[in-house]
Design a protein around this motif. Structure first.
Motif, PDB file in Angstrom:
ATOM      1  N   ARG A 100     -31.692 -32.010 -97.132  1.00 30.55           N
ATOM      2  CA  ARG A 100     -33.105 -31.777 -96.794  1.00 30.55           C
ATOM      3  C   ARG A 100     -33.258 -30.772 -95.649  1.00 30.55           C
ATOM      4  N   ALA A 101     -32.418 -30.867 -94.620  1.00 30.08           N
ATOM      5  CA  ALA A 101     -32.517 -29.939 -93.486  1.00 30.08           C
ATOM      6  C   ALA A 101     -32.232 -28.508 -93.931  1.00 30.08           C
ATOM      7  N   GLY A 102     -31.246 -28.328 -94.788  1.00 31.13           N
ATOM      8  CA  GLY A 102     -30.938 -26.995 -95.301  1.00 31.13           C
ATOM      9  C   GLY A 102     -32.051 -26.439 -96.163  1.00 31.13           C
ATOM     10  N   SER A 152     -33.133 -32.791-106.306  1.00 31.71           N
ATOM     11  CA  SER A 152     -33.450 -34.212-106.475  1.00 31.71           C
ATOM     12  C   SER A 152     -34.068 -34.736-105.189  1.00 31.71           C
ATOM     13  N   THR A 153     -34.770 -35.873-105.327  1.00 28.88           N
ATOM     14  CA  THR A 153     -35.425 -36.459-104.164  1.00 28.88           C
ATOM     15  C   THR A 153     -35.857 -37.892-104.441  1.00 28.88           C
ATOM     16  N   GLY A 154     -35.920 -38.653-103.385  1.00 28.88           N
ATOM     17  CA  GLY A 154     -36.476 -39.997-103.433  1.00 28.88           C
ATOM     18  C   GLY A 154     -37.745 -40.089-102.612  1.00 28.88           C
ATOM     19  N   LEU A 174     -38.302 -32.188-101.054  1.00 28.95           N
ATOM     20  CA  LEU A 174     -37.002 -32.178-101.728  1.00 28.95           C
ATOM     21  C   LEU A 174     -35.906 -32.632-100.764  1.00 28.95           C
ATOM     22  N   GLU A 175     -34.991 -33.443-101.256  1.00 25.85           N
ATOM     23  CA  GLU A 175     -33.919 -33.964-100.409  1.00 25.85           C
ATOM     24  C   GLU A 175     -32.567 -33.345-100.685  1.00 25.85           C
ATOM     25  N   ARG A 176     -32.375 -32.799-101.882  1.00 24.53           N
ATOM     26  CA  ARG A 176     -31.054 -32.273-102.209  1.00 24.53           C
ATOM     27  C   ARG A 176     -31.155 -31.158-103.249  1.00 24.53           C
ATOM     28  N   LEU A 177     -30.478 -30.071-102.954  1.00 28.11           N
ATOM     29  CA  LEU A 177     -30.262 -29.014-103.945  1.00 28.11           C
ATOM     30  C   LEU A 177     -29.019 -29.421-104.722  1.00 28.11           C
ATOM     31  N   GLU A 178     -29.175 -29.644-106.011  1.00 27.06           N
ATOM     32  CA  GLU A 178     -28.052 -30.066-106.854  1.00 27.06           C
ATOM     33  C   GLU A 178     -27.279 -28.873-107.407  1.00 27.06           C
ATOM     34  N   PRO A 211     -41.278 -22.856 -96.750  1.00 25.55           N
ATOM     35  CA  PRO A 211     -42.274 -22.901 -95.674  1.00 25.55           C
ATOM     36  C   PRO A 211     -42.799 -24.310 -95.366  1.00 25.55           C
ATOM     37  N   HIS A 212     -42.123 -25.346 -95.819  1.00 26.07           N
ATOM     38  CA  HIS A 212     -42.543 -26.723 -95.575  1.00 26.07           C
ATOM     39  C   HIS A 212     -41.558 -27.391 -94.629  1.00 26.07           C
TER      40      HIS A 212
END
Length: 157
Positions: A9-11, A39-41, A25-29, A17-18
């Motif tokens: 998420r930090a990356g 993906s995200t929860g 979004l939590e993860r670039l797969e 711009p969010h």
């Protein structure tokens, strides 16, 4: 140095711009020049900024897809350059299979595919799915780049 194949998420927040809880979004797969899968929860979080008294309604899947498109633009930008500023100009042929997203178990799978584009606009197809691969929302979106609306209010960090 090439763009990373996976991000947390930090990356992701560094490339779109969010920030804060608005970075959904939590993860670039995975990604390549034409596709992105994230993906995200965050759809289950009580403090999700898109949640209303009625819950997290399914049209908000378009924002999840738009953030994946923004991330894709950041990833495919030339190394050392700032990604083009853009805004979602239209969403078409949107099909929603559920009323709300907050009741979906597991992570949302957010997919976008760049269909066509140039320096001023890009057409994407998108799908937001559950972990089993069932489509929750699908459609097409046009992102307009480098217009006064896209750059208005944009500040440097």
């Amino acid at each position: 140095m090439s763009a990373p194949q996976q991000l947390d998420r930090a990356g992701i927040a560094r490339l779109i711009p969010h920030s804060g809880s608005m970075c959904l979004l939590e993860r670039l797969e995975s990604w390549d020049a034409q596709h992105i899968h994230c993906s995200t929860g965050s759809h289950r979080e009580a403090d999700n900024p898109l949640r209303t008294a009625g819950g997290l309604l399914s049209p908000n899947a378009i924002e999840y897809a738009a953030q994946a498109m923004a991330l894709h633009g950041g990833l495919i930008a030339k190394e050392g350059s700032e990604p083009s500023a853009g805004f979602l100009a239209s969403a078409r042929n949107v099909r929603l299979a559920v009323t709300r997203l907050d009741g979906i178990e597991g992570a949302l799978q957010v997919h976008a595919q760049r269909v066509s584009g140039d320096a001023s606009q890009i057409l994407y197809e998108f799908a937001v799915k559950d972990e089993a691969g069932r489509a929750l929302a699908e459609g097409r979106a046009v992102v307009v780049l480098n217009t006064p609306l896209a750059t208005e209010g944009r500040t440097s960090s």
